[in-house]
Design a protein around this motif. Sequence first.
Motif, short mmCIF file in Angstrom:
data_model
loop_
_atom_site.label_atom_id
_atom_site.label_comp_id
_atom_site.label_asym_id
_atom_site.label_seq_id
_atom_site.Cartn_x
_atom_site.Cartn_y
_atom_site.Cartn_z
N ASP A 1 12.93 -17.48 22.73
CA ASP A 1 13.69 -18.60 22.01
C ASP A 1 13.15 -19.80 23.14
O ASP A 1 13.28 -19.80 24.08
CB ASP A 1 15.02 -18.16 22.33
N ASP B 1 13.90 -24.73 20.25
CA ASP B 1 13.59 -25.57 19.05
C ASP B 1 12.94 -24.86 18.03
O ASP B 1 11.95 -25.53 17.25
CB ASP B 1 12.57 -26.45 19.78
N GLU B 2 13.69 -24.08 17.54
CA GLU B 2 13.59 -23.20 16.19
C GLU B 2 14.24 -23.74 15.05
O GLU B 2 15.33 -24.10 15.00
CB GLU B 2 13.57 -21.84 16.66
N TYR B 3 13.39 -23.57 13.99
CA TYR B 3 14.29 -23.97 12.59
C TYR B 3 15.24 -22.93 12.40
O TYR B 3 15.06 -21.73 12.83
CB TYR B 3 13.21 -24.05 11.47
N THR B 4 16.44 -23.40 11.86
CA THR B 4 17.49 -22.21 11.28
C THR B 4 16.72 -21.05 10.33
O THR B 4 17.13 -19.98 10.79
CB THR B 4 18.36 -23.08 10.54
N GLU B 5 15.75 -21.53 9.65
CA GLU B 5 14.83 -20.64 8.89
C GLU B 5 14.31 -19.51 9.69
O GLU B 5 14.25 -18.33 9.33
CB GLU B 5 13.93 -21.31 7.79
N THR B 6 13.80 -19.88 10.87
CA THR B 6 13.15 -19.07 11.84
C THR B 6 14.09 -18.02 12.32
O THR B 6 13.66 -16.93 12.37
CB THR B 6 12.21 -19.91 12.85
N THR B 7 15.12 -18.42 12.74
CA THR B 7 16.00 -17.68 13.30
C THR B 7 16.79 -16.51 12.43
O THR B 7 16.76 -15.48 12.83
CB THR B 7 17.41 -18.45 13.97
N TYR C 1 14.95 -15.53 9.60
CA TYR C 1 13.57 -14.77 9.60
C TYR C 1 13.66 -13.59 10.67
O TYR C 1 13.41 -12.56 10.37
CB TYR C 1 12.59 -15.50 9.23
N THR D 1 8.77 -19.24 7.40
CA THR D 1 8.80 -20.64 7.49
C THR D 1 7.93 -20.97 8.67
O THR D 1 8.10 -20.36 9.63
CB THR D 1 9.94 -21.32 7.42
N SER E 1 6.86 -21.99 12.27
CA SER E 1 7.95 -22.37 13.46
C SER E 1 7.48 -23.60 14.15
O SER E 1 6.13 -23.97 13.76
CB SER E 1 8.21 -21.34 14.45
N ASN E 2 8.36 -24.27 14.95
CA ASN E 2 7.71 -25.25 15.86
C ASN E 2 6.95 -25.17 16.72
O ASN E 2 6.72 -24.08 17.42
CB ASN E 2 8.94 -25.97 16.34
#
Length: 188
Positions: free
Chosen positions: A23, A26-32, A34, A185, A187-188
């Motif tokens: 972690d 700085d991860e998108y909610t969609e990444t978490t 996924y 999606t 990720s950052n």
Amino acid sequence: MALEDSAFRRRYVQGDLLVVSSDTGDEYTETTAYLQRKKALLAERNVTFVHLTPDMGFHSPAWQSLYHQWARNNTIGGVGFSSTCSPNLKTEVIYRFLNHLLAQRYGYVERQGRSSKAALYGYRQDFGPLRVMIGFSAGEERRVCAAPQRYVQDTIERAFPLIDLGLSRQGCQDVTRHLGHEVPTPSN
């Protein structure tokens, strides 16, 4: 590919497959979300997945998250600056975890003298270097640098299968879709 392609497994997976991510804060909610779905898929296939978070103790005090680091040093990151995120929030965190796991699983000493990577050295002595696959895609070759830390040179065999296979981000998405899996999606 490691789950679906036997030729890939023969070439890159020797022994057990363990999937580890870290972690960055700085991860998108969609990444978490996924990652949670992938964890379930991997569990169905008897593959362990570990997502390392700062509360687990493998992130360094200085690098709890990207935002923590920026606030701590009153700095910002950007594509024009040298990359410190991947080493400090991903690979180093994962190597600390792997050292701990080897100590727990095989009974190696985790720390010895000044070495905080004693289990990695013990494993290398008994079995050879630990193979770690890193998911840099084709086009990201500039991110592959000589391992700066001596312990990584001594104990880790880094593999870059996506680069070896010429798979760009789009190529990875195409293969993922072809295998019938969800394309995440970016990720950052």
